[in-house]
Design a protein around this motif. Sequence first.
Motif, PDB file in Angstrom:
ATOM      1  N   ASP A  32      -1.505 -10.163 -60.888  1.00  0.00           N
ATOM      2  CA  ASP A  32      -0.710  -8.944 -60.881  1.00  0.00           C
ATOM      3  C   ASP A  32       0.164  -8.879 -59.626  1.00  0.00           C
ATOM      4  OD1 ASP A  32      -0.234  -6.256 -62.148  1.00  0.00           O
ATOM      5  OD2 ASP A  32      -0.901  -5.609 -60.177  1.00  0.00           O
ATOM      6  N   MET A  35       2.985 -11.371 -59.920  1.00  0.00           N
ATOM      7  CA  MET A  35       4.084 -10.944 -60.799  1.00  0.00           C
ATOM      8  C   MET A  35       4.945  -9.880 -60.119  1.00  0.00           C
ATOM      9  SD  MET A  35       4.757 -12.435 -63.567  1.00  0.00           S
ATOM     10  CE  MET A  35       4.031 -14.009 -64.022  1.00  0.00           C
ATOM     11  N   THR A  87       5.131 -21.124 -68.366  1.00  0.00           N
ATOM     12  CA  THR A  87       5.222 -21.052 -66.905  1.00  0.00           C
ATOM     13  C   THR A  87       6.071 -22.205 -66.398  1.00  0.00           C
ATOM     14  OG1 THR A  87       3.028 -20.054 -66.797  1.00  0.00           O
ATOM     15  CG2 THR A  87       3.889 -20.962 -64.742  1.00  0.00           C
ATOM     16  N   CYS A 122      11.345 -15.590 -68.606  1.00  0.00           N
ATOM     17  CA  CYS A 122      10.352 -14.581 -68.196  1.00  0.00           C
ATOM     18  C   CYS A 122       9.918 -13.778 -69.426  1.00  0.00           C
ATOM     19  CB  CYS A 122      10.936 -13.612 -67.170  1.00  0.00           C
ATOM     20  SG  CYS A 122      11.668 -14.387 -65.715  1.00  0.00           S
ATOM     21  N   CYS A 125       7.467 -15.139 -72.212  1.00  0.00           N
ATOM     22  CA  CYS A 125       6.037 -15.016 -71.943  1.00  0.00           C
ATOM     23  C   CYS A 125       5.591 -13.554 -72.021  1.00  0.00           C
ATOM     24  CB  CYS A 125       5.676 -15.618 -70.587  1.00  0.00           C
ATOM     25  SG  CYS A 125       3.890 -15.608 -70.312  1.00  0.00           S
ATOM     26  N   HIS A 126       6.396 -12.659 -71.494  1.00  0.00           N
ATOM     27  CA  HIS A 126       6.010 -11.240 -71.515  1.00  0.00           C
ATOM     28  C   HIS A 126       5.807 -10.739 -72.939  1.00  0.00           C
ATOM     29  CE1 HIS A 126       7.944 -10.670 -67.286  1.00  0.00           C
ATOM     30  NE2 HIS A 126       6.751 -11.231 -67.237  1.00  0.00           N
ATOM     31  N   HIS A 129       2.324 -12.508 -73.945  1.00  0.00           N
ATOM     32  CA  HIS A 129       1.131 -12.459 -73.096  1.00  0.00           C
ATOM     33  C   HIS A 129       1.025 -11.238 -72.199  1.00  0.00           C
ATOM     34  CE1 HIS A 129      -0.436 -16.345 -74.235  1.00  0.00           C
ATOM     35  NE2 HIS A 129       0.786 -16.820 -74.188  1.00  0.00           N
ATOM     36  N   ARG A 130       1.943 -10.280 -72.364  1.00  0.00           N
ATOM     37  CA  ARG A 130       1.874  -9.098 -71.529  1.00  0.00           C
ATOM     38  C   ARG A 130       1.722  -7.868 -72.410  1.00  0.00           C
ATOM     39  NH1 ARG A 130       6.574  -7.353 -67.236  1.00  0.00           N
ATOM     40  NH2 ARG A 130       7.578  -6.527 -69.093  1.00  0.00           N
TER      41      ARG A 130
HETATM   42  C1  HEC Z   1       3.545 -17.517 -68.615  1.00  0.00           C
HETATM   43  C2  HEC Z   1       3.718 -16.106 -68.678  1.00  0.00           C
HETATM   44  C3  HEC Z   1       4.650 -15.357 -67.769  1.00  0.00           C
HETATM   45  C4  HEC Z   1       5.839 -15.783 -67.212  1.00  0.00           C
HETATM   46  C5  HEC Z   1       6.541 -17.115 -67.385  1.00  0.00           C
HETATM   47  C6  HEC Z   1       6.332 -14.667 -66.429  1.00  0.00           C
HETATM   48  N1  HEC Z   1       5.473 -13.615 -66.500  1.00  0.00           N
HETATM   49 FE1  HEC Z   1       5.724 -11.790 -65.573  1.00  0.00          FE
HETATM   50  N2  HEC Z   1       3.967 -11.166 -66.385  1.00  0.00           N
HETATM   51  C7  HEC Z   1       3.132 -11.890 -67.211  1.00  0.00           C
HETATM   52  C8  HEC Z   1       1.973 -11.100 -67.575  1.00  0.00           C
HETATM   53  C9  HEC Z   1       0.832 -11.549 -68.437  1.00  0.00           C
HETATM   54  C10 HEC Z   1       2.141  -9.866 -66.934  1.00  0.00           C
HETATM   55  C11 HEC Z   1       1.178  -8.659 -67.008  1.00  0.00           C
HETATM   56  C12 HEC Z   1       0.040  -8.840 -66.054  1.00  0.00           C
HETATM   57  C13 HEC Z   1       0.131  -8.062 -64.790  1.00  0.00           C
HETATM   58  O1  HEC Z   1       1.198  -7.517 -64.436  1.00  0.00           O
HETATM   59  O2  HEC Z   1      -0.907  -7.993 -64.138  1.00  0.00           O
HETATM   60  C14 HEC Z   1       3.396  -9.930 -66.199  1.00  0.00           C
HETATM   61  C15 HEC Z   1       3.909  -8.886 -65.431  1.00  0.00           C
HETATM   62  C16 HEC Z   1       5.134  -8.904 -64.804  1.00  0.00           C
HETATM   63  C17 HEC Z   1       5.693  -7.788 -64.082  1.00  0.00           C
HETATM   64  C18 HEC Z   1       5.052  -6.415 -63.924  1.00  0.00           C
HETATM   65  C19 HEC Z   1       4.131  -6.393 -62.736  1.00  0.00           C
HETATM   66  C20 HEC Z   1       3.471  -5.064 -62.582  1.00  0.00           C
HETATM   67  O3  HEC Z   1       2.257  -5.013 -62.810  1.00  0.00           O
HETATM   68  O4  HEC Z   1       4.159  -4.102 -62.222  1.00  0.00           O
HETATM   69  C21 HEC Z   1       6.901  -8.184 -63.585  1.00  0.00           C
HETATM   70  C22 HEC Z   1       7.874  -7.369 -62.754  1.00  0.00           C
HETATM   71  C23 HEC Z   1       7.097  -9.571 -64.007  1.00  0.00           C
HETATM   72  N3  HEC Z   1       6.008  -9.968 -64.751  1.00  0.00           N
HETATM   73  C24 HEC Z   1       8.212 -10.323 -63.702  1.00  0.00           C
HETATM   74  C25 HEC Z   1       8.389 -11.646 -64.121  1.00  0.00           C
HETATM   75  C26 HEC Z   1       9.598 -12.405 -63.863  1.00  0.00           C
HETATM   76  C27 HEC Z   1      10.831 -11.897 -63.128  1.00  0.00           C
HETATM   77  C28 HEC Z   1       9.404 -13.638 -64.423  1.00  0.00           C
HETATM   78  C29 HEC Z   1      10.348 -14.802 -64.488  1.00  0.00           C
HETATM   79  C30 HEC Z   1      10.916 -15.326 -63.276  1.00  0.00           C
HETATM   80  C31 HEC Z   1       8.081 -13.633 -65.036  1.00  0.00           C
HETATM   81  N4  HEC Z   1       7.507 -12.404 -64.830  1.00  0.00           N
HETATM   82  C32 HEC Z   1       7.530 -14.702 -65.719  1.00  0.00           C
HETATM   83  C33 HEC Z   1       3.355 -13.174 -67.653  1.00  0.00           C
HETATM   84  C34 HEC Z   1       4.437 -13.978 -67.313  1.00  0.00           C
END
Ligand code: HEC
Length: 145
Positions: A32, A35, A87, A122, A125-126, A129-130
């Motif tokens: 978390d 991210m 990823t 991004c 995946c979201h 998996h989000r």
């Molecule tokens: C392979 C999977 C995956 C990839 C690739 C990924 N994310 Fe995420 N992201 C997640 C998951 C699962 C969550 C929710 C889990 C958490 O926030 O604890 C998340 C949560 C987030 C959040 C919310 C965080 C919060 O809790 O406030 C943000 C902002 C974010 N991602 C930005 C990005 C950005 C920008 C990229 C690309 C550069 C990216 N992510 C790439 C899986 C991914």
Amino acid sequence: MKLQPAAWAAVCAAGIATLGAAQKVVGPEEFDRAMKTIGASIDAVDEAVAASSFAPAKTPLALARQVLASTRPVWETAGEPDAVRMTREAVAALDALDKVLSANTVDAAAVAASVRDVKRACDACHEIHREGDEETGYRMKTAAR
Ligand code: HEC
């Protein structure tokens, strides 16, 4: 989001803490935090690119890349090979953006296209998996759970 220099310093400190505490992100809380750092870093990249500050954009970009790469073991542990692949693809998109930002003469259109590729990587995946939202908080969704 407008990142003031102080806010950006905090993001860097958080990112460095993330990296310092564990080179590899292994648990949901670290994930978390990772991210949040990646999100804030990409916001800073967006802001720099919008101002045509191409060279400075590379600093937050490098942080996002480093922290994102460190999250891969989480998916390996969870037995989610498609998330491991996504990823890797998102890291590759960040590397591609770094490359266009590093050109002798930076092509603004190429940068914009590359930024879009990053966001797509991004979101891919979201979407899968989000779960959750800004209000209730975001969580990881794994088949294993
Ligand atoms: C392979 C999977 C995956 C990839 C690739 C990924 N994310 Fe995420 N992201 C997640 C998951 C699962 C969550 C929710 C889990 C958490 O926030 O604890 C998340 C949560 C987030 C959040 C919310 C965080 C919060 O809790 O406030 C943000 C902002 C974010 N991602 C930005 C990005 C950005 C920008 C990229 C690309 C550069 C990216 N992510 C790439 C899986 C991914």
